[in-house]
Design an enzyme around this catalytic site. Structure first.
Site, short mmCIF file in Angstrom:
data_model
loop_
_atom_site.label_atom_id
_atom_site.label_comp_id
_atom_site.label_asym_id
_atom_site.label_seq_id
_atom_site.Cartn_x
_atom_site.Cartn_y
_atom_site.Cartn_z
N HIS A 313 -1.59 -10.44 -2.99
CA HIS A 313 -2.01 -9.18 -3.59
C HIS A 313 -1.06 -8.86 -4.73
CE1 HIS A 313 -3.15 -4.95 -3.93
NE2 HIS A 313 -4.25 -5.32 -3.31
N ASP A 371 -9.04 -8.23 3.13
CA ASP A 371 -10.23 -9.08 3.21
C ASP A 371 -10.11 -10.21 4.22
OD1 ASP A 371 -11.66 -7.70 1.33
OD2 ASP A 371 -10.60 -8.68 -0.30
#
Ligand code: ACO
Length: 434
Positions: A313, A371
Site C-alpha cells: 500500500h 483486498d
C-alpha cells in the site's frame, strides 16, 4: 490551517536568492510546506509524479497513520466504528462530521430509504449494454447517466443540490449495482424493499427473485455492512483525488462520482480485490498450498511482472487495519456458511504467513491490504468476482461525496490544474514540403 512556528527556506546553488516558505500544521500527521507562491517567486515548479510528497488539499474527514496501521474516520478508529456502528451511521459521520443521535439516525435512514428506487427509465439505458459487459463498465455509465435523470440536483455550487445528490447517490448505488448484476445473469431486477437495512436490502436485490421470499441471513448482513464501512473512505487515494479533480471544474456531482468509479476500476486500486481472488484461484488450480513457494519466487522475480495482489500500500507500511477486521469477518462468514475449510481461505492465510516472514516483503514493508481477504468473504456470500469492485464503489460513494462537498466548501479551493516539466521538442516549423 494553522501556521507552524517553523519556516522552510529553499536555497539554490546558482546564487539565486533563497525563498522562505510558510509551514502549516494539521491536528495530526506531517506538517506541509506551502509552495503556492513558489512559481511566482522563483519561476520554478515542484516535481512530484504520483504525489509522493504532496498534500493536494486540507481535509478533516479521514486520517491514516501508515506506520502505525491506523485509520480514523472523523477521529474515530475504524475498529470501533466497524464494531459499534452500522454503515448508514458511518455515512452520516463522514458527511456531517459527527455521529448521529437517535433522532438524526432515524431521519437519515428514512431519507436514504426514500430514495432507493431509480428512475424506471434507467432500466432501458441499462439494456443498451451487452449482457457480458464488465459491471464496472456498466456502473461507470449508469452513475454518469444519473445526471441525465435528476436535473434538479446537478448544480455542484448549490448546497441543496449537493445534499440531495449525496442522498440519491448513497441510496441508489445498491440498486444500480444489483441491477448491473441481475442484467448480467438475465434475472429480473428486484425493487428495493425499504423495511430492510441498507445491507439487507442490497442482499435481497442481489439474490432475491420474484418467485419466493428472500430471508436475510443476519451474519451475511453484518458482513456486508462491515465491508461497506471498511471501504467508506480512505483520504486522498487515486479515485478520491479523481473525484476532487473532476469536481473542481464545477461539473455535476453525478459526473464527478462516475469519474471516481472509473478510476477505482484499475487493478492497482479498487480492482485489486478482483485481481487478488483471480490470483488465489490461479494458485489453487496450479496445486494450491503446495505451490505457494513457487508462486512467491515468481513474485520476487522482478522480471516476471507478477505481484502478490492484496499486498502493499502506498500509505500503510504496517498491517492495514481493515485487513485485520476483514479477516475476522472472513472467519465469521465461512463458519456461518459451513465453509471453514474453504481452500482459498487456507491458501490466503498461507500466503500471508510466508510473506510476513520473507525478507523481500519485510524489507519493503509490504503487508496485506483490505483486498486480501475481502474477495474471499464476497465469494462466500455468492457475489461474483467481477462485481467485487462494484461493491467497493458502492461503499466508497459516501467518501467521494464527503470529500467533494468538503472541497467545494473550502474557500481555498481552485480548479485542479497541475503543471509539468516539458521534455518535448522546442518550437519548430512544419516543413512546407513533406
Ligand atoms: N507484490 C510484490 N512486490 C510488491 C508489491 C506486491 N504486491 N507491492 C509493492 N511491491 C514492491 C515493488 O515492486 C517495489 O519494489 P522495489 O523497491 O524493489 O522496486 C516496492 O515493493 C515498493 O512498491 P511500489 O510499487 O513502489 O509502491 P507504491 O506505493 O507505488 O504502490 C501499490 C502501492 C500500487 C498498492 C502496490 O503495492 C501494488 O501494486 N500492490 C498490489 C495491488 C494491490 O493490492 N492494490 C490494492 C491497494 S489497496 C486499495 O486500493 C484498496
Amino acid at each position: 490551517m494553522k501556521l507552524a512556528d517553523n519556516k522552510a527556506t529553499l536555497s539554490f546553488s546558482n546564487g539565486s536568492p533563497s525563498v522562505e516558505l510558510p509551514v502549516y500544521q494539521g491536528t495530526i500527521g506531517p506538517d506541509v510546506i506551502d509552495i503556492r507562491k513558489l512559481y511566482a517567486q522563483t519561476d520554478m515548479f515542484t516535481y512530484d509524479p504520483g504525489f509522493l510528497s504532496t498534500a493536494s488539499c486540507q481535509s478533516a474527514i479521514t486520517y491514516i497513520d501508515g506506520d502505525k496501521g491506523e485509520l480514523l474516520y472523523r477521529g474515530y478508529p475504524i475498529e470501533q466504528l466497524a464494531t459499534n456502528c452500522n454503515y448508514l451511521e458511518t455515512c452520516y459521520l463522514l458527511l456531517n462530521g459527527e455521529l448521529p443521535d437517535a433522532a438524526q439516525k432515524a431521519d437519515f435512514e428514512k431519507l436514504v430509504t426514500n430514495h432507493t428506487m431509480v428512475n424506471e427509465q434507467m432500466q432501458f439505458f441499462l439494456r443498451g449494454f451487452r449482457r457480458d459487459a464488465h459491471p464496472m463498465a456498466v456502473l461507470t455509465g449508469l452513475v454518469g447517466g444519473l445526471s441525465a435523470f435528476y436535473h434538479d440536483s446537478t448544480d455542484i455550487n448549490n448546497p441543496e443540490h449537493r445534499q440531495i445528490s449525496a442522498i440519491r447517490l448513497i441510496a441508489k448505488m445498491p440498486t444500480l449495482v444489483s441491477m448491473a448484476y441481475k442484467y448480467g445473469v438475465g434475472q429480473p431486477y428486484q425493487y428495493p424493499q425499504n423495511n430492510l437495512s441498507y445491507a439487507g436490502n442490497f442482499l435481497r436485490m442481489m439474490f432475491g427473485n420474484p418467485c419466493e421470499e428472500y430471508k436475510v441471513n443476519p451474519v451475511i448482513e453484518r458482513a456486508m455492512d462491515r465491508i461497506f464501512i471498511l471501504h467508506a473512505d480512505h483520504e486522498q487515494n487515486a479515485s478520491t483525488s479523481t473525484v476532487r479533480l473532476c469536481g473542481s471544474s464545477g461539473t455535476n456531482p453525478f459526473a464527478a462520482i462516475a469519474a471516481g468509479v472509473a478510476c477505482l476500476w484499475g487493478p492497482a486500486h479498487g480492482g485489486a480485490n478482483e485481481a487478488c481472488l483471480n490470483m488465489l484461484e490461479d494458485i489453487q488450480r496450479m496445486g494450491g498450498v503446495a505451490k505457494v513457494g513457487e508462486f512467491m519466487e515468481k513474485v520476487k522475480d522482478k522480471t516476471s511482472g507478477v505481484k502478490l495482489m492484496g499486498f502493499g500500500h502506498r500509505v500503510y507500511k504496517n498491517y492495514d487495519p481493515r485487513a485485520k477486521l476483514m479477516q475476522e469477518t472472513c472467519n465469521e462468514v465461512l463458519a456461518a456458511l459451513g465453509l471453514e475449510n474453504d481452500p482459498l481461505f487456507k491458501l490466503a492465510k498461507e500466503l500471508e504467513k510466508i510473506a510476513l516472514e520473507d525478507e523481500y516483503f519485510v524489507s519493503r514493508k509490504l503487508y496485506p491490504n483490505v483486498d486480501f481477504y475481502s474477495g474471499i468473504v464476497q465469494r462466500a456470500i455468492g457475489i461474483p468476482v467481477n462485481l467485487f469492485t462494484g461493491i467497493f464503489a458502492l461503499a466508497r460513494t459516501v467518501g467521494w461525496i464527503a470529500q467533494l462537498n468538503e472541497m467545494i466548501s473550502d474557500p481555498e479551493y481552485k480548479i485542479g490544474r497541475p503543471r509539468q516539466l516539458y521534455t518535448g521538442s522546442v518550437r519548430r516549423d512544419v516543413p512546407t514540403k513533406r
